[in-house]
Scaffold this motif. Structure first.
Motif, short mmCIF file in Angstrom:
data_model
loop_
_atom_site.label_atom_id
_atom_site.label_comp_id
_atom_site.label_asym_id
_atom_site.label_seq_id
_atom_site.Cartn_x
_atom_site.Cartn_y
_atom_site.Cartn_z
N PRO A 64 -7.35 35.18 25.50
CA PRO A 64 -8.43 34.70 24.62
C PRO A 64 -8.31 35.19 23.18
CG PRO A 64 -9.32 35.73 26.61
CD PRO A 64 -7.85 35.93 26.63
N ALA A 65 -7.63 36.29 22.95
CA ALA A 65 -7.52 36.83 21.59
C ALA A 65 -6.72 35.90 20.69
CB ALA A 65 -6.88 38.21 21.63
N LYS A 66 -5.90 35.03 21.29
CA LYS A 66 -5.06 34.13 20.50
C LYS A 66 -5.63 32.70 20.47
CE LYS A 66 -0.81 36.66 21.38
NZ LYS A 66 0.55 36.57 21.89
N GLU A 67 -6.93 32.59 20.57
CA GLU A 67 -7.58 31.28 20.66
C GLU A 67 -7.27 30.40 19.44
OE1 GLU A 67 -9.84 28.30 22.45
OE2 GLU A 67 -9.06 30.15 23.28
N LEU A 68 -7.33 30.96 18.25
CA LEU A 68 -7.07 30.17 17.04
C LEU A 68 -5.65 29.62 17.04
CD1 LEU A 68 -8.03 29.10 14.34
CD2 LEU A 68 -7.32 31.28 13.31
N LYS A 69 -4.68 30.46 17.37
CA LYS A 69 -3.29 30.00 17.42
C LYS A 69 -3.12 28.92 18.48
CE LYS A 69 -0.90 34.07 15.70
NZ LYS A 69 0.09 35.11 16.01
N ARG A 70 -3.77 29.09 19.61
CA ARG A 70 -3.68 28.09 20.67
C ARG A 70 -4.19 26.74 20.19
NH1 ARG A 70 -6.49 25.47 24.36
NH2 ARG A 70 -8.49 26.36 23.81
N ILE A 71 -5.29 26.76 19.50
CA ILE A 71 -5.86 25.51 19.00
C ILE A 71 -4.93 24.88 17.98
CG2 ILE A 71 -7.77 24.54 17.63
CD1 ILE A 71 -9.61 26.58 19.07
N GLN A 72 -4.36 25.70 17.10
CA GLN A 72 -3.44 25.17 16.09
C GLN A 72 -2.21 24.56 16.75
OE1 GLN A 72 -2.93 28.74 13.78
NE2 GLN A 72 -4.49 28.14 12.28
N ARG A 73 -1.66 25.24 17.73
CA ARG A 73 -0.48 24.71 18.43
C ARG A 73 -0.82 23.43 19.19
NH1 ARG A 73 1.22 30.50 20.60
NH2 ARG A 73 2.33 31.24 18.76
N LYS A 74 -2.00 23.43 19.81
CA LYS A 74 -2.42 22.25 20.54
C LYS A 74 -2.50 21.04 19.60
CE LYS A 74 -6.27 20.39 23.19
NZ LYS A 74 -7.65 20.60 23.63
N HIS A 75 -3.09 21.25 18.43
CA HIS A 75 -3.20 20.15 17.47
C HIS A 75 -1.83 19.70 16.99
CE1 HIS A 75 -7.50 19.97 17.37
NE2 HIS A 75 -7.63 21.22 16.95
N LEU A 76 -0.95 20.65 16.77
CA LEU A 76 0.41 20.30 16.34
C LEU A 76 1.10 19.46 17.41
CD1 LEU A 76 2.79 20.62 14.36
CD2 LEU A 76 3.42 22.68 15.63
N LEU A 77 1.01 19.88 18.65
CA LEU A 77 1.63 19.13 19.74
C LEU A 77 0.98 17.76 19.92
CD1 LEU A 77 2.21 21.97 22.36
CD2 LEU A 77 3.95 20.71 21.07
N GLU A 78 -0.32 17.69 19.75
CA GLU A 78 -0.99 16.39 19.84
C GLU A 78 -0.50 15.45 18.73
OE1 GLU A 78 -5.18 17.78 21.96
OE2 GLU A 78 -5.13 17.48 19.80
N ASP A 79 -0.33 16.01 17.54
CA ASP A 79 0.20 15.20 16.42
C ASP A 79 1.61 14.72 16.73
OD1 ASP A 79 -1.34 17.13 13.70
OD2 ASP A 79 -2.16 15.60 15.05
N GLN A 80 2.44 15.61 17.25
CA GLN A 80 3.81 15.23 17.61
C GLN A 80 3.79 14.15 18.69
OE1 GLN A 80 5.47 19.01 18.74
NE2 GLN A 80 6.22 19.46 16.68
N ASN A 81 2.92 14.33 19.67
CA ASN A 81 2.79 13.36 20.75
C ASN A 81 2.38 11.99 20.21
OD1 ASN A 81 3.01 12.72 23.44
ND2 ASN A 81 0.91 13.29 23.94
N SER A 82 1.46 11.99 19.27
CA SER A 82 1.01 10.74 18.66
C SER A 82 2.15 10.06 17.91
CB SER A 82 -0.15 10.99 17.70
OG SER A 82 -1.27 11.44 18.42
N GLU A 83 2.94 10.86 17.21
CA GLU A 83 4.09 10.29 16.49
C GLU A 83 5.08 9.66 17.47
OE1 GLU A 83 4.00 13.65 12.98
OE2 GLU A 83 5.93 13.12 13.85
N ILE A 84 5.34 10.36 18.55
CA ILE A 84 6.28 9.85 19.55
C ILE A 84 5.73 8.56 20.17
CG2 ILE A 84 7.31 10.32 21.81
CD1 ILE A 84 7.55 13.27 20.88
N LEU A 85 4.45 8.53 20.47
CA LEU A 85 3.85 7.31 21.01
C LEU A 85 3.95 6.16 20.00
CD1 LEU A 85 0.65 8.64 22.82
CD2 LEU A 85 2.62 7.52 23.86
N ALA A 86 3.76 6.46 18.73
CA ALA A 86 3.89 5.43 17.70
C ALA A 86 5.32 4.91 17.65
CB ALA A 86 3.46 5.99 16.34
N GLN A 87 6.29 5.82 17.79
CA GLN A 87 7.70 5.41 17.81
C GLN A 87 7.97 4.51 19.01
OE1 GLN A 87 10.04 8.98 17.84
NE2 GLN A 87 9.66 9.45 15.70
#
Length: 117
Positions: A64-87
């Motif tokens: 739980p201490a790394k919650e902010l980093k987890r959220i940032q990584r999750k958003h980054l991966l979601e963005d990458q996933n969206s790009e791949i889906l667009a491709q």
């Protein structure tokens, strides 16, 4: 003899048209294969990203201490996933357009065959 020469000329022109059609068909088929391969690569990348995202989520939920980093990584991966889906969607549209072109070439080929017989 003039009729014979005319027939020979017509046959040569028909043969040239067939060769050109066959070349265009081959190029279209090659483009379709490349588009399919690219779409498969995009799908594979998406699966890898999703698996990575899932494992990271499980790991980071334990910390739980790394919650902010987890959220940032999750958003980054979601963005990458969206790009791949667009491709993938773009490749699908290109594949559909190439399929339509291929069908049109086939129809034209059949029409030219029936016109000359």
């Amino acid at each position: 003899q003039l009729r014979e020469e005319t027939l020979i000329t017509l046959l040569k022109k028909q043969q040239e048209r067939w060769l050109a059609l066959r070349e265009r068909y081959s190029q279209t088929e090659l483009s379709l294969v490349q588009t399919n391969l690219n779409a498969e690569r995009c799908r594979d990348q998406r699966v890898v990203v999703q698996a990575h995202m899932h494992s990271m989520k499980e790991e980071l939920e334990k910390q739980p201490a790394k919650e902010l980093k987890r959220i940032q990584r999750k958003h980054l991966l979601e963005d990458q996933n969206s790009e791949i889906l667009a491709q993938i969607n773009s490749k699908k549209r290109k594949l559909q357009a190439l399929n339509i072109q291929l069908q049109m070439l086939k129809v034209r080929s059949l029409e030219s065959d029936s016109d000359e017989t």
